[in-house]
Enzyme design. Sequence first.
Site, PDB file in Angstrom:
ATOM      1  N   HIS A  56       0.652  -1.245  -0.076  1.00 20.67           N
ATOM      2  CA  HIS A  56       0.027   0.073  -0.029  1.00 20.67           C
ATOM      3  C   HIS A  56       0.894   1.186  -0.096  1.00 20.67           C
ATOM      4  O   HIS A  56       1.972   1.322   0.551  1.00 20.67           O
ATOM      5  CB  HIS A  56      -0.861  -0.121   1.202  1.00 20.67           C
ATOM      6  CG  HIS A  56      -1.871  -1.150   1.144  1.00 20.67           C
ATOM      7  ND1 HIS A  56      -2.905  -0.890   2.254  1.00 20.67           N
ATOM      8  CD2 HIS A  56      -1.993  -2.379   0.554  1.00 20.67           C
ATOM      9  CE1 HIS A  56      -3.829  -2.113   1.812  1.00 20.67           C
ATOM     10  NE2 HIS A  56      -3.322  -2.906   0.905  1.00 20.67           N
ATOM     11  N   GLU A  58       0.802   3.761   1.762  1.00 21.24           N
ATOM     12  CA  GLU A  58       1.364   4.176   3.296  1.00 21.24           C
ATOM     13  C   GLU A  58       2.452   3.161   3.636  1.00 21.24           C
ATOM     14  O   GLU A  58       3.477   3.935   4.142  1.00 21.24           O
ATOM     15  CB  GLU A  58       0.367   4.025   4.269  1.00 21.24           C
ATOM     16  CG  GLU A  58      -0.727   4.912   4.312  1.00 21.24           C
ATOM     17  CD  GLU A  58      -2.094   4.229   3.432  1.00 21.24           C
ATOM     18  OE1 GLU A  58      -3.170   4.258   3.782  1.00 21.24           O
ATOM     19  OE2 GLU A  58      -1.752   3.283   2.336  1.00 21.24           O
ATOM     20  N   CYS A  86      -5.968   2.147   6.043  1.00 16.10           N
ATOM     21  CA  CYS A  86      -6.595   0.736   6.404  1.00 16.10           C
ATOM     22  C   CYS A  86      -6.172   0.241   7.790  1.00 16.10           C
ATOM     23  O   CYS A  86      -5.125   0.877   8.333  1.00 16.10           O
ATOM     24  CB  CYS A  86      -6.450  -0.496   5.307  1.00 16.10           C
ATOM     25  SG  CYS A  86      -4.728  -0.956   5.273  1.00 16.10           S
ATOM     26  N   CYS A  89      -2.214  -0.500   7.492  1.00  8.89           N
ATOM     27  CA  CYS A  89      -1.430   0.617   7.467  1.00  8.89           C
ATOM     28  C   CYS A  89      -1.501   1.414   8.825  1.00  8.89           C
ATOM     29  O   CYS A  89      -0.462   1.972   9.192  1.00  8.89           O
ATOM     30  CB  CYS A  89      -1.885   1.320   6.358  1.00  8.89           C
ATOM     31  SG  CYS A  89      -1.568   0.657   4.576  1.00  8.89           S
TER      32      CYS A  89
END
Length: 149
Positions: A56, A58, A86, A89
């Site tokens: 992701h 992040e 999410c 993360c």
Amino acid sequence: MIEPFDDTFFMKRALQEAETAFEKNEIPIGAVIVVNNQIIARAHNLTETLNDVTAHAEMQAITAAANFLGGKYLIDCTLYVTIEPCQMCAGALFWSQISRIVYGARDEKRGCINLNTQLHPKTNMIGGILSEECSQLLKRFFIEKRNLN
């Protein structure tokens, strides 16, 4: 005219990363990490490119920032991300001890707020910065995906 270094300025940089992800056929989420008004990490989703569910924006940004700083803690740093983090993360951000998270659009289904994910006690989080622009990019991506299938 020079833009001031504020949340909107840096969210626009995160949106540029999201656009890069869009062009790569990745879910268009972008992130930047800033310390003292300097961007020290830029990232976007790479889950398809790397065939890695943890890639992701992040997560990529956390790694890049830690490498830049030479340590695992992101104290005095701010993450700008185009969508609410999410749970995965948010957990990584907890461990990084990042000082501040600024997100664009909410993620009502998978976001850390509705899932009651704990952030580090010293982390402040605010949202809604360029929310419409962030959510429109995501909507455009999924509309195009549906139309191709």
